[in-house]
Design an enzyme around this catalytic site. Structure first.
Site, PDB file in Angstrom:
ATOM      1  N   GLU A  56     -17.646  -6.586   4.037  1.00  0.00           N
ATOM      2  CA  GLU A  56     -16.978  -7.247   2.894  1.00  0.00           C
ATOM      3  C   GLU A  56     -17.447  -8.672   2.637  1.00  0.00           C
ATOM      4  O   GLU A  56     -17.207  -9.200   1.557  1.00  0.00           O
ATOM      5  CB  GLU A  56     -15.457  -7.209   3.062  1.00  0.00           C
ATOM      6  N   ASN A  57     -18.104  -9.303   3.628  1.00  0.00           N
ATOM      7  CA  ASN A  57     -18.563 -10.684   3.438  1.00  0.00           C
ATOM      8  C   ASN A  57     -20.090 -10.798   3.446  1.00  0.00           C
ATOM      9  O   ASN A  57     -20.637 -11.885   3.665  1.00  0.00           O
ATOM     10  CB  ASN A  57     -18.006 -11.593   4.546  1.00  0.00           C
ATOM     11  N   ASN A  91     -10.592  -7.222   1.317  1.00  0.00           N
ATOM     12  CA  ASN A  91     -10.081  -7.954   0.160  1.00  0.00           C
ATOM     13  C   ASN A  91     -11.182  -8.545  -0.712  1.00  0.00           C
ATOM     14  O   ASN A  91     -10.945  -8.866  -1.873  1.00  0.00           O
ATOM     15  CB  ASN A  91      -9.115  -9.060   0.612  1.00  0.00           C
ATOM     16  N   HIS A  92     -12.395  -8.700  -0.168  1.00  0.00           N
ATOM     17  CA  HIS A  92     -13.492  -9.250  -0.970  1.00  0.00           C
ATOM     18  C   HIS A  92     -14.360  -8.183  -1.633  1.00  0.00           C
ATOM     19  O   HIS A  92     -15.438  -8.482  -2.152  1.00  0.00           O
ATOM     20  CB  HIS A  92     -14.363 -10.177  -0.120  1.00  0.00           C
ATOM     21  N   HIS A  95     -11.667 -12.330  11.404  1.00  0.00           N
ATOM     22  CA  HIS A  95     -12.962 -12.810  11.910  1.00  0.00           C
ATOM     23  C   HIS A  95     -12.872 -13.355  13.329  1.00  0.00           C
ATOM     24  O   HIS A  95     -13.845 -13.924  13.833  1.00  0.00           O
ATOM     25  CB  HIS A  95     -13.580 -13.867  10.984  1.00  0.00           C
TER      26      HIS A  95
END
Ligand SMILES: [Fe+2]
Ligand SMILES: [Fe+2]
Length: 266
Positions: free
Chosen positions: A47-48, A75-76, A184
């Site tokens: 996602e990141n 969420n990203h 994280h």
């Protein structure tokens, strides 16, 4: 060396890949991890991957080319628009199953390796994160589509430890593992629950330990000190791969879960 039965499997799950430094760390560590752990499946939270926020088709293609079997998100998911059609067309990348049905992508998939089928379900917590539907209700729907899977991994992408712990207990004895992502920061609670489901609240990230959950520490500190809008960039300081290895010999049950923490090889 293939598994003796479809139930024998080793699953490497890798936490949130942060930016180019995270992608490079993943690519550099994967061959070493394959040698060390001989995983049947590699599942990665991406996602990141794109500059710290979201993922592009190019990022995902690169991970698949490196032998990643499935990618989960969080969420990203929708930060990069170019991923929307890819989420609908590429079956091996999943976004939280409890997002709205109208949002691009799917919440679960099944991938196969040497005759063993792994179901992958992505969920989002409902506390402090934006997810249109209940993770606890929607996981039942996702599970009902997993009949043919020898193993099931659930990536519970959530801020609150309570939601993740509860999801672990809720699914204990029904899935192979519930792994937490999003904060994280790895937690010290990896274990196999009494029903046979491997669990950890957060596996951590694949990115710079020298930053603040991925961001350059000077910028994160300035934002907190000044309380003013601050530009955030991905830190490149001290990159590590963080994840877990789950071993299995029975259908949808885990024998063990161990944390995997590897600095990027120089
Ligand atoms: Fe993340
Ligand atoms: Fe997240």
């Amino acid at each position: 060396m293939g598994p003796a039965t479809p139930a024998a499997a080793r699953i490497l799950f890798v936490g949130d890949v942060v930016g180019g430094i995270g992608r490079d760390t993943l690519l550099d560590c994967l061959p070493l991890l394959r040698e060390r752990y001989a995983p049947t499946f590699v599942v990665v939270n991406g996602e990141n991957a794109a500059g710290g926020l979201g993922i592009t088709p190019k990022n995902a293609d690169q991970m698949f080319a490196a032998g990643v079997d499935a990618i989960t998100l969080g969420n990203h998911t929708y930060h990069r628009r170019e991923i929307y059609p890819y989420l609908d067309s590429e079956p091996r990348i999943v976004r939280p199953a409890n997002f709205l049905r109208s949002q691009p992508g799917r919440g679960a998939c099944v991938v196969e390796h040497d005759g063993t089928r792994l179901g992958v379900i992505n969920l989002s917590g409902n506390l402090y994160l934006r997810a249109g539907r209940s993770a606890f209700a929607e996981v039942e729907v996702a599970l009902s589509d997993m009949n043919g899977a020898d193993h099931v991994i659930v990536d519970m992408h959530a801020e609150a430890t309570s939601e993740k712990v509860a999801m672990g207990w809720h699914l204990d004895g029904r899935v192979t593992c519930v792994v937490g992502t999003h904060t994280h920061v790895p937690t010290a609670d990896a274990r196999v629950l009494p029903g046979g489901t491997a669990y950890i609240t957060d596996v951590g990230m694949t990115g710079p330990r020298g930053g603040v959950i991925g961001v350059k520490r000077e910028q994160a500190i300035e934002s907190l000190v000044t309380q003013m809008p601050t530009r955030f960039e991905t830190s490149h300081d001290d990159p590590w791969l963080m994840g877990v290895l789950i071993t299995c010999s029975q259908r949808r049950r885990a024998d063990s879960i161990e944390q995997v923490m590897m600095p990027r090889p120089s």
